[in-house]
Design an enzyme around this catalytic site. Sequence first.
Site, PDB file in Angstrom:
ATOM      1  N   HIS A  14      48.524  32.483  40.127  1.00  0.00           N
ATOM      2  CA  HIS A  14      47.708  33.593  40.624  1.00  0.00           C
ATOM      3  C   HIS A  14      48.608  34.765  41.037  1.00  0.00           C
ATOM      4  O   HIS A  14      49.351  34.661  42.001  1.00  0.00           O
ATOM      5  CB  HIS A  14      46.901  33.094  41.830  1.00  0.00           C
ATOM      6  N   GLU A  41      48.899  35.025  35.625  1.00  0.00           N
ATOM      7  CA  GLU A  41      47.855  36.043  35.715  1.00  0.00           C
ATOM      8  C   GLU A  41      48.412  37.455  35.866  1.00  0.00           C
ATOM      9  O   GLU A  41      49.388  37.671  36.587  1.00  0.00           O
ATOM     10  CB  GLU A  41      46.942  35.765  36.920  1.00  0.00           C
ATOM     11  N   ASP A  43      46.662  41.134  36.927  1.00  0.00           N
ATOM     12  CA  ASP A  43      45.562  42.041  37.263  1.00  0.00           C
ATOM     13  C   ASP A  43      45.983  43.425  36.796  1.00  0.00           C
ATOM     14  O   ASP A  43      47.145  43.811  36.958  1.00  0.00           O
ATOM     15  CB  ASP A  43      45.333  42.083  38.775  1.00  0.00           C
ATOM     16  N   HIS A  56      46.933  44.349  41.795  1.00  0.00           N
ATOM     17  CA  HIS A  56      45.611  43.810  42.112  1.00  0.00           C
ATOM     18  C   HIS A  56      44.661  44.856  42.674  1.00  0.00           C
ATOM     19  O   HIS A  56      43.503  44.938  42.276  1.00  0.00           O
ATOM     20  CB  HIS A  56      45.732  42.652  43.109  1.00  0.00           C
ATOM     21  N   GLU A 146      43.260  40.207  33.826  1.00  0.00           N
ATOM     22  CA  GLU A 146      41.993  40.676  34.407  1.00  0.00           C
ATOM     23  C   GLU A 146      41.886  42.187  34.331  1.00  0.00           C
ATOM     24  O   GLU A 146      42.745  42.913  34.835  1.00  0.00           O
ATOM     25  CB  GLU A 146      41.861  40.241  35.875  1.00  0.00           C
TER      26      GLU A 146
HETATM   27 CA    CA Z   1      42.653  38.434  39.475  1.00  0.00          CA
END
Ligand code: CA
Length: 312
Positions: A14, A41, A43, A56, A146
């Site tokens: 994450h 991940e 973002d 993020h 994302e």
């Molecule tokens: Ca995320």
Amino acid sequence: METITVPTFIDVAHRGASGYVPEHTRASTVLAHGLDVDYIEQDVQLSRDGIPVVLHDLYLNRVSNVADVFPTRQRPDGHYYVVDFSLKELKQLSLKPRTKSDGELRYPDRFQPSSLVFPIQTLAESISLIKQLNRTRNKNIGVYIEIKAPRWYHGQDYDATAAVVEVLKEQGYKDGEAPTKIYLQSFDPETLRRLKREFHIDYPLVQLIADNSWNESGVDYDSLRTYAGMESLSAYADNVGVWLNHLLTGVEDNQPQWSDILTHAKRTNLNVFVYTLRDDQLPAGVTSLKQLRDWLKKAGVTGAFSDFPDKK
Ligand code: CA
């Protein structure tokens, strides 16, 4: 001889290995890779010149030294928006451990503030780094990207989805090819539909499901979590990303209590990813991250986002 099939579980780092080094830094990417996770991940926010960067928040103030470097560049709401800075300006900043609105550390037991410099990564740089590490370490670790706040960016005259797709193409994700394993995720259903319909993206898509109180977008996530809601989203996505608190409703007699989401997912053929596992923020009644991960795996969950992806 009878063989026992061990169900696999997908461990997603994450924001990188964010439990150990500041989130989304190159260091957190490299460490996550070294910890042999399945996916890392990213973002994605946009710079003023429309370049996808790995961050993020819409704002820079809680994760960087922006207020020191550009003290006059906040909007009237007090926030320093990523999109108000060119990539050249963003590259002058250093990421730091996340703080809360009062300036205190969000996770006081983690990485401490320091003079170490952690530049912001572009999405292209992060993908390139993972591809190189896959090569040098002979691994096949994936990206789990994302697209953040696409509706908000649309209101600022940016197309975040198109910008991400462009980077993917430049990085070799085209014509049915994928240089790494990849998932694409968003809280916004329309963004996922566009990826399929308009950009003909064939990679696995993940519908993230928020809590309505976060005002994540105009979507009613309460109804998206019902059987009917999950059936409707299964028309464009094969996966859902669910908040841990929406899935684990409690622990009784040392046993996890699950919400209806798992049965809905099973009936609608959706894989379930869970966010976020944190060793320093365990739900009440959970004794360790390993226990939680084991429970999720046993319950049929496909994978989880963890700040501590090696604790398993
Ligand atoms: Ca995320």
